[in-house]
Design a protein around this motif. Structure first.
Motif, PDB file in Angstrom:
ATOM      1  N   MET A 142      39.607  56.824  92.431  1.00 27.48           N
ATOM      2  CA  MET A 142      39.906  55.336  91.647  1.00 27.48           C
ATOM      3  C   MET A 142      40.967  55.612  91.230  1.00 27.48           C
ATOM      4  SD  MET A 142      38.871  51.595  92.540  1.00 27.48           S
ATOM      5  CE  MET A 142      40.129  50.261  92.167  1.00 27.48           C
ATOM      6  N   GLY A 143      40.627  56.014  90.022  1.00 28.09           N
ATOM      7  CA  GLY A 143      41.176  56.423  88.804  1.00 28.09           C
ATOM      8  C   GLY A 143      41.394  55.362  87.882  1.00 28.09           C
ATOM      9  N   PHE A 144      42.659  54.560  87.311  1.00 29.15           N
ATOM     10  CA  PHE A 144      42.783  53.468  86.181  1.00 29.15           C
ATOM     11  C   PHE A 144      43.886  52.996  87.022  1.00 29.15           C
ATOM     12  CE2 PHE A 144      39.718  57.005  84.121  1.00 29.15           C
ATOM     13  CZ  PHE A 144      39.231  55.533  83.885  1.00 29.15           C
ATOM     14  N   PRO A 145      43.997  51.741  87.829  1.00 27.07           N
ATOM     15  CA  PRO A 145      45.574  51.156  88.445  1.00 27.07           C
ATOM     16  C   PRO A 145      45.958  50.308  87.270  1.00 27.07           C
ATOM     17  CG  PRO A 145      43.117  50.803  90.187  1.00 27.07           C
ATOM     18  CD  PRO A 145      42.811  52.352  89.121  1.00 27.07           C
ATOM     19  N   GLY A 146      47.391  50.017  87.650  1.00 25.44           N
ATOM     20  CA  GLY A 146      47.335  49.285  85.574  1.00 25.44           C
ATOM     21  C   GLY A 146      47.562  49.470  85.011  1.00 25.44           C
ATOM     22  N   THR A 147      47.151  50.440  84.534  1.00 22.67           N
ATOM     23  CA  THR A 147      46.869  51.071  83.407  1.00 22.67           C
ATOM     24  C   THR A 147      48.568  50.979  82.677  1.00 22.67           C
ATOM     25  OG1 THR A 147      44.239  51.475  83.328  1.00 22.67           O
ATOM     26  CG2 THR A 147      45.348  52.475  81.997  1.00 22.67           C
ATOM     27  N   MET A 189      47.680  53.712  72.370  1.00 23.29           N
ATOM     28  CA  MET A 189      47.289  53.045  72.776  1.00 23.29           C
ATOM     29  C   MET A 189      47.602  52.437  74.235  1.00 23.29           C
ATOM     30  SD  MET A 189      49.645  49.805  71.973  1.00 23.29           S
ATOM     31  CE  MET A 189      50.373  50.106  69.414  1.00 23.29           C
ATOM     32  N   VAL A 190      45.975  52.453  74.932  1.00 24.85           N
ATOM     33  CA  VAL A 190      46.178  51.914  76.388  1.00 24.85           C
ATOM     34  C   VAL A 190      46.032  50.989  76.707  1.00 24.85           C
ATOM     35  CG1 VAL A 190      44.356  52.496  78.410  1.00 24.85           C
ATOM     36  CG2 VAL A 190      45.498  54.607  76.836  1.00 24.85           C
ATOM     37  N   TYR A 191      46.896  50.458  77.821  1.00 27.67           N
ATOM     38  CA  TYR A 191      46.503  48.396  77.991  1.00 27.67           C
ATOM     39  C   TYR A 191      45.981  48.858  79.774  1.00 27.67           C
ATOM     40  CZ  TYR A 191      48.771  44.282  79.423  1.00 27.67           C
ATOM     41  OH  TYR A 191      49.554  43.170  79.807  1.00 27.67           O
ATOM     42  N   LEU A 194      47.283  62.079  82.601  1.00 26.24           N
ATOM     43  CA  LEU A 194      47.780  61.983  81.199  1.00 26.24           C
ATOM     44  C   LEU A 194      46.650  60.909  80.204  1.00 26.24           C
ATOM     45  CD1 LEU A 194      51.604  62.609  80.676  1.00 26.24           C
ATOM     46  CD2 LEU A 194      49.912  64.451  79.668  1.00 26.24           C
ATOM     47  N   ILE A 195      46.735  59.528  81.441  1.00 22.83           N
ATOM     48  CA  ILE A 195      46.213  59.002  81.487  1.00 22.83           C
ATOM     49  C   ILE A 195      44.123  58.622  81.678  1.00 22.83           C
ATOM     50  CG2 ILE A 195      45.646  56.435  82.378  1.00 22.83           C
ATOM     51  CD1 ILE A 195      48.410  55.927  82.895  1.00 22.83           C
ATOM     52  N   GLU A 196      44.253  59.569  82.517  1.00 27.40           N
ATOM     53  CA  GLU A 196      42.877  59.403  83.192  1.00 27.40           C
ATOM     54  C   GLU A 196      42.483  60.554  81.744  1.00 27.40           C
ATOM     55  OE1 GLU A 196      39.790  60.542  87.056  1.00 27.40           O
ATOM     56  OE2 GLU A 196      41.739  61.341  87.238  1.00 27.40           O
ATOM     57  N   ARG A 197      42.956  61.979  81.715  1.00 28.03           N
ATOM     58  CA  ARG A 197      42.308  62.596  80.124  1.00 28.03           C
ATOM     59  C   ARG A 197      42.250  61.733  78.799  1.00 28.03           C
ATOM     60  NH1 ARG A 197      45.741  66.466  80.508  1.00 28.03           N
ATOM     61  NH2 ARG A 197      47.102  66.034  79.380  1.00 28.03           N
ATOM     62  N   ASN A 198      42.845  60.847  78.972  1.00 25.84           N
ATOM     63  CA  ASN A 198      43.165  59.991  77.296  1.00 25.84           C
ATOM     64  C   ASN A 198      41.736  58.597  77.611  1.00 25.84           C
ATOM     65  OD1 ASN A 198      43.408  57.547  75.968  1.00 25.84           O
ATOM     66  ND2 ASN A 198      45.218  58.609  74.940  1.00 25.84           N
ATOM     67  N   VAL A 199      41.681  58.084  78.971  1.00 22.49           N
ATOM     68  CA  VAL A 199      40.626  57.137  78.736  1.00 22.49           C
ATOM     69  C   VAL A 199      39.558  58.011  79.236  1.00 22.49           C
ATOM     70  CG1 VAL A 199      40.096  54.984  80.208  1.00 22.49           C
ATOM     71  CG2 VAL A 199      42.613  55.747  80.230  1.00 22.49           C
TER      72      VAL A 199
END
Length: 272
Positions: A1-6, A14-16, A62-67
């Motif tokens: 599912m990953g990180f929808p809405g991120t 920063m990550v929001y 990129l987002i997945e690796r970071n989070v």
């Protein structure tokens, strides 16, 4: 599912996790400005570069690796559920959208036919019974969330805890959750905990309310929209939001929280 809405700054400062109707336009513009020294020209939701978004395929790894490594300060923002559902009604149901049309095409006619919701029009200066129509809309919102009929729940009125939980369930952890009602104090914590290429002075940042001016103004105090039945429906939909984010269910007229958010509690209860 990953990180929808991120969303994540290109600098990965920063990550929001976006929660609709909770100052997301302003937060996105602040993130954009902190990297580029200018605001995005237009609605930040329409940006295709300058900000990493899960909806952009190139941004996902990129987002997945970071989070998952918790490399950056991660945060989100919440809002009083009474205020949020009212805002959704006036913006998405009564208002004319940026493209000059009604939200989601045939949604408003469907609401008029099946629930008796009136929304007025610019030609009549949006003259309609706001309280009666809002309470009927609330029935519709409950039906979409409880039974997923006559349609799937919309992101603008589905519970904040549902949005926020996907980030946790899929391996993320929040460092900070703050209140729309205390925006500058909450956002300042984010800025103090992160490094950015361009300094952000919150006192000088405009509020990017992309929905403002496209529909009717609220004609009554918040509490007048919520009778006993309406409050029952709000509790049915948003019970977890009130409990986790410490808002005052008993007094719809009090938009401020009555406690402090416990991040450990949020992660424990939304991480199932």
């Amino acid at each position: 599912m990953g990180f929808p809405g991120t969303w994540m700054t290109e600098s990965e400062s920063m990550v929001y996790r976006v929660v609709p109707k909770c100052a997301c336009s302003t937060i996105g513009q602040i993130m954009y400005y902190s990297d580029h020294g200018t605001f995005f020209d237009g609605d930040i939701h329409d940006s295709k570069n300058g900000l990493h978004k899960w909806a952009q395929d190139d941004s996902q790894p990129l987002i997945e690796r970071n989070v998952k490594a918790h490399k950056s300060f991660a945060f989100t923002c919440v809002r009083n559920p009474y205020q949020r559902i009212l805002s959704s009604f006036f913006d998405k149901i009564c208002g004319i959208q940026r493209n000059g049309k009604r939200y989601r095409g045939n949604l408003v006619p469907q609401l008029a036919q099946k629930y008796g919701v009136e929304v007025g029009s610019p030609e009549t200066d949006f003259d309609f019974d706001q309280i009666k129509s809002f309470r009927r809309f609330l029935l519709f919102a409950r039906d979409t969330i409880r039974w997923r009929k006559p349609m799937e729940p919309d992101i603008h009125w589905s519970a904040m805890s549902g949005h926020i939980s996907t980030f946790i369930v899929n391996g993320g952890r929040y460092d900070h959750i703050f209140y729309t009602e205390m925006f500058n104090d909450g956002m300042q914590v984010v800025l103090d905990k992160t490094r950015h290429k361009h300094a952000v002075d919150l006192k000088k940042i405009p509020r990017f309310n992309e929905s403002e001016g496209h529909g009717p103004k609220r004609a009554h105090p918040v509490e007048e929209y919520f009778d006993d039945l309406s409050r029952h429906l709000v509790w049915e939909i948003y019970k977890r939001d009130f409990q986790l984010f410490k808002y005052d269910f008993d007094n719809p007229g009090n938009k401020l929280p009555i406690g402090q958010i416990d991040l450990d509690e949020v992660h424990a209860k939304l991480g199932d």
